[in-house]
Design an enzyme around this catalytic site. Structure first.
Site, PDB file in Angstrom:
ATOM      1  N   CYS A  29     -30.657  42.698 -11.944  1.00  0.00           N
ATOM      2  CA  CYS A  29     -31.406  42.185 -10.780  1.00  0.00           C
ATOM      3  C   CYS A  29     -32.190  43.281 -10.065  1.00  0.00           C
ATOM      4  O   CYS A  29     -33.152  42.987  -9.349  1.00  0.00           O
ATOM      5  CB  CYS A  29     -30.460  41.503  -9.802  1.00  0.00           C
ATOM      6  SG  CYS A  29     -29.641  40.086 -10.544  1.00  0.00           S
ATOM      7  N   HIS A  72     -34.052  41.011  -2.874  1.00  0.00           N
ATOM      8  CA  HIS A  72     -33.625  40.247  -4.042  1.00  0.00           C
ATOM      9  C   HIS A  72     -33.066  38.908  -3.559  1.00  0.00           C
ATOM     10  O   HIS A  72     -32.365  38.838  -2.553  1.00  0.00           O
ATOM     11  CB  HIS A  72     -32.553  41.036  -4.793  1.00  0.00           C
ATOM     12  CG  HIS A  72     -31.927  40.278  -5.908  1.00  0.00           C
ATOM     13  ND1 HIS A  72     -32.675  39.583  -6.833  1.00  0.00           N
ATOM     14  CD2 HIS A  72     -30.613  40.072  -6.243  1.00  0.00           C
ATOM     15  CE1 HIS A  72     -31.849  39.004  -7.703  1.00  0.00           C
ATOM     16  NE2 HIS A  72     -30.608  39.281  -7.356  1.00  0.00           N
ATOM     17  N   ASN A  99     -31.620  32.491  -8.199  1.00  0.00           N
ATOM     18  CA  ASN A  99     -31.608  33.922  -8.511  1.00  0.00           C
ATOM     19  C   ASN A  99     -32.308  34.123  -9.863  1.00  0.00           C
ATOM     20  O   ASN A  99     -31.765  33.722 -10.898  1.00  0.00           O
ATOM     21  CB  ASN A  99     -30.160  34.404  -8.553  1.00  0.00           C
ATOM     22  CG  ASN A  99     -30.040  35.889  -8.830  1.00  0.00           C
ATOM     23  OD1 ASN A  99     -31.011  36.541  -9.228  1.00  0.00           O
ATOM     24  ND2 ASN A  99     -28.852  36.425  -8.637  1.00  0.00           N
TER      25      ASN A  99
HETATM   26  O1  UT7 Z   1     -27.966  38.870  -8.446  1.00  0.00           O
HETATM   27  C1  UT7 Z   1     -26.866  39.685  -8.619  1.00  0.00           C
HETATM   28  C2  UT7 Z   1     -26.044  39.701  -7.439  1.00  0.00           C
HETATM   29  N1  UT7 Z   1     -25.277  38.483  -7.335  1.00  0.00           N
HETATM   30  C3  UT7 Z   1     -24.961  38.078  -6.149  1.00  0.00           C
HETATM   31  O2  UT7 Z   1     -25.363  38.661  -5.191  1.00  0.00           O
HETATM   32  C4  UT7 Z   1     -24.004  36.932  -6.023  1.00  0.00           C
HETATM   33  C5  UT7 Z   1     -23.010  37.275  -4.955  1.00  0.00           C
HETATM   34  N2  UT7 Z   1     -22.030  36.251  -4.696  1.00  0.00           N
HETATM   35  C6  UT7 Z   1     -22.350  35.076  -4.091  1.00  0.00           C
HETATM   36  O3  UT7 Z   1     -23.466  34.795  -3.810  1.00  0.00           O
HETATM   37  C7  UT7 Z   1     -21.207  34.174  -3.713  1.00  0.00           C
HETATM   38  O4  UT7 Z   1     -19.982  34.861  -3.841  1.00  0.00           O
HETATM   39  C8  UT7 Z   1     -21.159  32.866  -4.531  1.00  0.00           C
HETATM   40  C9  UT7 Z   1     -22.297  31.967  -4.148  1.00  0.00           C
HETATM   41  C10 UT7 Z   1     -21.200  33.177  -6.016  1.00  0.00           C
HETATM   42  C11 UT7 Z   1     -19.860  32.114  -4.228  1.00  0.00           C
HETATM   43  O5  UT7 Z   1     -19.752  31.871  -2.836  1.00  0.00           O
HETATM   44  P1  UT7 Z   1     -18.408  32.224  -2.064  1.00  0.00           P
HETATM   45  O6  UT7 Z   1     -18.565  31.775  -0.678  1.00  0.00           O
HETATM   46  O7  UT7 Z   1     -18.102  33.666  -2.312  1.00  0.00           O
HETATM   47  O8  UT7 Z   1     -17.390  31.273  -2.766  1.00  0.00           O
HETATM   48  P2  UT7 Z   1     -16.078  31.657  -3.622  1.00  0.00           P
HETATM   49  O9  UT7 Z   1     -16.425  32.326  -4.892  1.00  0.00           O
HETATM   50  O10 UT7 Z   1     -15.126  32.337  -2.706  1.00  0.00           O
HETATM   51  O11 UT7 Z   1     -15.531  30.198  -3.952  1.00  0.00           O
HETATM   52  C12 UT7 Z   1     -15.082  29.313  -2.932  1.00  0.00           C
HETATM   53  C13 UT7 Z   1     -14.618  28.013  -3.582  1.00  0.00           C
HETATM   54  C14 UT7 Z   1     -13.674  28.254  -4.746  1.00  0.00           C
HETATM   55  O12 UT7 Z   1     -12.696  27.252  -4.704  1.00  0.00           O
HETATM   56  P3  UT7 Z   1     -11.222  27.579  -4.114  1.00  0.00           P
HETATM   57  O13 UT7 Z   1     -10.701  28.721  -4.970  1.00  0.00           O
HETATM   58  O14 UT7 Z   1     -11.439  27.982  -2.697  1.00  0.00           O
HETATM   59  O15 UT7 Z   1     -10.498  26.291  -4.298  1.00  0.00           O
HETATM   60  C15 UT7 Z   1     -14.540  28.051  -5.968  1.00  0.00           C
HETATM   61  O16 UT7 Z   1     -13.805  27.610  -7.088  1.00  0.00           O
HETATM   62  O17 UT7 Z   1     -15.747  27.322  -4.134  1.00  0.00           O
HETATM   63  C16 UT7 Z   1     -15.482  26.970  -5.492  1.00  0.00           C
HETATM   64  N3  UT7 Z   1     -16.755  26.938  -6.222  1.00  0.00           N
HETATM   65  C17 UT7 Z   1     -17.542  25.844  -6.231  1.00  0.00           C
HETATM   66  N4  UT7 Z   1     -17.410  24.635  -5.658  1.00  0.00           N
HETATM   67  C18 UT7 Z   1     -18.398  23.764  -5.842  1.00  0.00           C
HETATM   68  C19 UT7 Z   1     -17.340  27.913  -6.947  1.00  0.00           C
HETATM   69  N5  UT7 Z   1     -18.510  27.472  -7.443  1.00  0.00           N
HETATM   70  C20 UT7 Z   1     -18.654  26.196  -7.022  1.00  0.00           C
HETATM   71  C21 UT7 Z   1     -19.657  25.229  -7.181  1.00  0.00           C
HETATM   72  N6  UT7 Z   1     -19.492  24.035  -6.568  1.00  0.00           N
HETATM   73  N7  UT7 Z   1     -20.774  25.454  -7.899  1.00  0.00           N
END
Ligand code: UT7
Length: 323
Positions: free
Chosen positions: A113, A250, A280
């Site tokens: 990225c 980004h 992204n």
């Molecule tokens: O470009 C390179 C750099 N990449 C980034 O900058 C990405 C950085 N990370 C992020 O943007 C975020 O961490 C995400 C968008 C990937 C995830 O958001 P988050 O607020 O950190 O959520 P999380 O990973 O803590 O997940 C929260 C919950 C989980 O469920 P439990 O364990 O709380 O029951 C996940 O399983 O959301 C669940 N989850 C989803 N639910 C519905 C994960 N993906 C999804 C989804 N739909 N697509």
């Protein structure tokens, strides 16, 4: 002092738009979850006949037309991509061929990225070193090809697209009043490899592989890394959040963009946000955002613009330029 000045900009997106709701029958997710957690509302997904090379070529042609130049005027093509058409040769050379360029040279850069920020910095050094007068810097990606479409934690986040800049050597005064690339700060740290990587490759599995990400872990590091390199550029140049005209980050997550701008004291209305439109797009995200803000009249000649990115590796970096 030689400066690398932007002469033109262009972009290209696949024809097909995939909305958040389109995922609802595929994986357990919702438009609401995706929009709230990331700011993404839609992304473009490449058809079989749309590739990193074809999108990169289209963005390059648009940037050349915007500059009033032809491929004959270009000395070097630097393509930032992690999704090349082939393992080799470099997709940049394929784009060179598609443009009908029979002179000069072309190569790919791989910083995921952060690729476009690395590529602009590299092109600037080739120009300053006298090896090239005009450079096409392209970010082009087809991340849809390396996604695991059954993994809801990654497949909803990424999209395909391309953006390109034409940079040209111009004599400047050596002050930050000059147009062109003014400063950069690049970093990488391989200890974070397992947080964001592709589980395949020619020298390991012999396969292309799929993207794997521990999103929460990446998120935890992102804001600190982004703000560190921008503060380094501020320190190098004496520019501050107040004197900056535009912040072009980004586009991974709106919450990361907001938190970085807040930590740096950059006003919300200076941040260019396109993540809702494109998702992204890795190395294409910064030039796509730049292209959007130039096309709608926000970024104008003479504006001070900060680019930043952070991604797999980890790699991260920032570039300050005057448009
Ligand atoms: O470009 C390179 C750099 N990449 C980034 O900058 C990405 C950085 N990370 C992020 O943007 C975020 O961490 C995400 C968008 C990937 C995830 O958001 P988050 O607020 O950190 O959520 P999380 O990973 O803590 O997940 C929260 C919950 C989980 O469920 P439990 O364990 O709380 O029951 C996940 O399983 O959301 C669940 N989850 C989803 N639910 C519905 C994960 N993906 C999804 C989804 N739909 N697509």
């Amino acid at each position: 002092m030689i400066r690398s000045v932007v002469r033109g900009i262009g972009s290209a997106l696949p024809r097909r738009i995939m909305k958040n709701a389109d995922f609802e029958g595929m994986v357990e997710t919702s438009d609401e979850w995706i929009a709230q957690r990331t700011g993404i509302r839609q992304r473009h997904i490449a058809a079989d006949d749309e590739t990193t090379a074809s999108l990169g070529e289209a963005a390059a042609r648009a940037a050349l037309a915007n500059a009033g130049l032809t491929p004959d005027d270009i000395d070097l093509i630097v393509l930032a991509t992690s999704t090349p058409n082939n393992t080799f040769p470099a997709t940049a050379v394929e784009i060179q061929n598609r443009l009908g360029m029979r002179h000069g040279f072309a190569f790919d850069m791989q910083a995921v990225c952060s690729g476009f920020v690395y590529a602009v910095t590299t092109a600037d050094l080739y120009i300053k070193g006298g090896l090239a007068k005009r450079v096409l810097v392209i970010g082009s990606e087809t991340f849809s090809r390396i996604l695991d479409w059954s993994d809801r934690s990654t497949c909803v986040l990424f999209g395909d697209g391309a953006g390109a800049l034409v940079l040209e050597a111009e004599e400047g005064q050596g002050t930050i009043a000059d147009r062109g690339v003014l400063a950069a700060s690049l970093r990488s740290d391989g200890t974070h490899k397992d947080k964001l990587y592709v589980d395949g490759g020619p020298s390991t599995t012999g396969t292309v592989g799929h993207l794997k990400m521990e999103g929460r872990e990446v998120f935890k590091h992102a804001v600190g890394m982004i703000t560190d390199v921008i503060e380094d550029v501020f320190a190098q140049t004496g520019v501050s959040a107040d004197t900056l005209d535009w912040f072009v980050p980004h586009q991974a997550n709106k919450r990361i963009i907001d938190a970085s701008a807040k930590k740096l004291g950059i006003a919300e209305d200076k941040a260019v946000v396109t993540v809702h439109l494109h998702g992204n797009t890795s190395a294409a995200s910064v030039p796509l955002a730049l292209s959007t803000a130039v096309a709608d009249g926000r970024i104008k000649k003479g504006d001070l613009v900060m680019l930043e990115a952070m991604g797999g590796g980890f790699t991260w970096g920032a570039v300050l330029l005057r448009w």
